[in-house]
Design an enzyme around this catalytic site. Structure first.
Site, PDB file in Angstrom:
ATOM      1  N   SER A 184       0.824  -1.205   0.000  1.00 25.13           N
ATOM      2  CA  SER A 184       0.000   0.000   0.000  1.00 25.13           C
ATOM      3  C   SER A 184       0.862   1.259   0.000  1.00 25.13           C
ATOM      4  O   SER A 184       2.017   1.244   0.411  1.00 25.13           O
ATOM      5  CB  SER A 184      -0.882   0.021   1.244  1.00 25.13           C
ATOM      6  OG  SER A 184      -1.574  -1.187   1.379  1.00 25.13           O
TER       7      SER A 184
HETATM    8  N1  SAH Z   1       0.517  -5.722   4.087  1.00 26.25           N
HETATM    9  C1  SAH Z   1       1.072  -5.373   2.798  1.00 26.25           C
HETATM   10  C2  SAH Z   1       0.048  -5.374   1.703  1.00 26.25           C
HETATM   11  C3  SAH Z   1       0.066  -6.629   0.906  1.00 26.25           C
HETATM   12  S1  SAH Z   1      -1.104  -6.655  -0.424  1.00 26.25           S
HETATM   13  C4  SAH Z   1       1.772  -4.019   2.931  1.00 26.25           C
HETATM   14  O1  SAH Z   1       2.694  -3.971   3.710  1.00 26.25           O
HETATM   15  O2  SAH Z   1       1.440  -3.054   2.273  1.00 26.25           O
HETATM   16  C5  SAH Z   1      -2.324  -7.718   0.228  1.00 26.25           C
HETATM   17  C6  SAH Z   1      -1.929  -9.164   0.368  1.00 26.25           C
HETATM   18  O3  SAH Z   1      -3.084  -9.897   0.763  1.00 26.25           O
HETATM   19  C7  SAH Z   1      -1.404  -9.848  -0.890  1.00 26.25           C
HETATM   20  O4  SAH Z   1      -0.095 -10.265  -0.696  1.00 26.25           O
HETATM   21  C8  SAH Z   1      -2.362 -11.036  -1.086  1.00 26.25           C
HETATM   22  O5  SAH Z   1      -1.707 -12.210  -1.543  1.00 26.25           O
HETATM   23  C9  SAH Z   1      -2.921 -11.226   0.306  1.00 26.25           C
HETATM   24  N2  SAH Z   1      -4.208 -11.919   0.416  1.00 26.25           N
HETATM   25  C10 SAH Z   1      -5.296 -11.826  -0.384  1.00 26.25           C
HETATM   26  N3  SAH Z   1      -6.298 -12.600   0.079  1.00 26.25           N
HETATM   27  C11 SAH Z   1      -5.845 -13.202   1.213  1.00 26.25           C
HETATM   28  C12 SAH Z   1      -6.406 -14.127   2.157  1.00 26.25           C
HETATM   29  N4  SAH Z   1      -7.658 -14.594   2.032  1.00 26.25           N
HETATM   30  N5  SAH Z   1      -5.639 -14.524   3.197  1.00 26.25           N
HETATM   31  C13 SAH Z   1      -4.370 -14.073   3.346  1.00 26.25           C
HETATM   32  N6  SAH Z   1      -3.783 -13.201   2.479  1.00 26.25           N
HETATM   33  C14 SAH Z   1      -4.508 -12.776   1.432  1.00 26.25           C
END
Ligand code: SAH
Length: 210
Positions: A57
């Site tokens: 993000s």
């Molecule tokens: N926390 C991160 C953002 C990662 S993007 C940051 O530091 O900005 C969101 C993530 O959610 C992706 O890596 C995606 O693979 C994961 N995701 C999507 N659906 C999910 C689920 N049901 N359970 C766990 N992770 C999930």
């Protein structure tokens, strides 16, 4: 310094407000959480690609969510969507006497996140590979739960796994949606915080893959 300029901008714009969140963002280097080719943009206020069709993000959204969660030093936190671990590293730094459980469905990203935590010496975080759309009952209740992927609606297990007095932040909507805050007191209070764009939550209480 580029990082200081970003922190000043986020304060000026009202996203960053509390000393603990500011200090955490100062301490954690965002550049190690992104691939080499994205590093030059690490302190630009925009989302960056981390592979597997996923992004981390934008810093203003991370700051806004950390402020809105009101983490304490001993908070017990559940994050859904680890990515490469930037947001979780910040949460673990703010709650340095607490614990962050973070779930990621893409194994390669979870592995990368573990490497990053190790490199930074962050020990109060545990990465769980799997679908987080139904939360993580084994360690419930949590004082704070937040998702960094966008769900079709607020999954009820997440509300159940929230401790009394707890706060839950979750984006709802297919990519473009709204960030919701759920507060659990004697009853359940829900309100929209801001419009937002996140990658979809994929899983049982999330969207179908594709
Ligand atoms: N926390 C991160 C953002 C990662 S993007 C940051 O530091 O900005 C969101 C993530 O959610 C992706 O890596 C995606 O693979 C994961 N995701 C999507 N659906 C999910 C689920 N049901 N359970 C766990 N992770 C999930």
């Amino acid at each position: 310094m580029e990082k200081e300029r970003l922190l000043e901008k986020l304060q000026r714009e009202g996203y960053l407000r509390s000393e603990r969140v500011i200090e955490a963002m100062r301490k954690i280097p965002r550049e190690i959480f992104v691939p080499e080719r994205e590093r030059k943009y690490a302190y630009a206020d925009m989302p960056l690609e981390i592979g597997h069709g996923q992004t981390i993000s934008a810093p203003h959204m991370v700051a806004l969510m950390l402020e809105e969660l009101k983490l304490k030093e001993d908070s017990k936190i559940l994050e859904i969507g680890t990515g490469t671990g930037y947001h979780a590293a910040l949460a673990a730094t703010i709650a340095d006497k607490g614990m962050v459980y973070t779930m990621e469905r893409v194994r390669e990203l979870a592995e990368k996140a573990k490497e990053n935590f190790k490199r930074l010496g962050i020990k109060n975080v545990e990465v769980i590979v799997g679908d987080g759309s139904e939360g993580l009952p084994e360690h419930a209740p949590y004082t704070h739960i937040y998702a960094t992927c966008s769900a079709p609606s607020i999954p009820s297990p997440l509300i159940e796994q929230l401790d009394k007095g707890g706060r839950l932040l979750i984006p709802v909507g297919r990519i473009y949606g709204e960030l919701w805050l759920v507060e659990k007191g004697d009853g359940i209070k829900k309100r929209k915080v801001v419009g937002c764009a996140f990658v979809p939550m994929v899983g049982r209480r999330g969207y179908d893959e594709s």
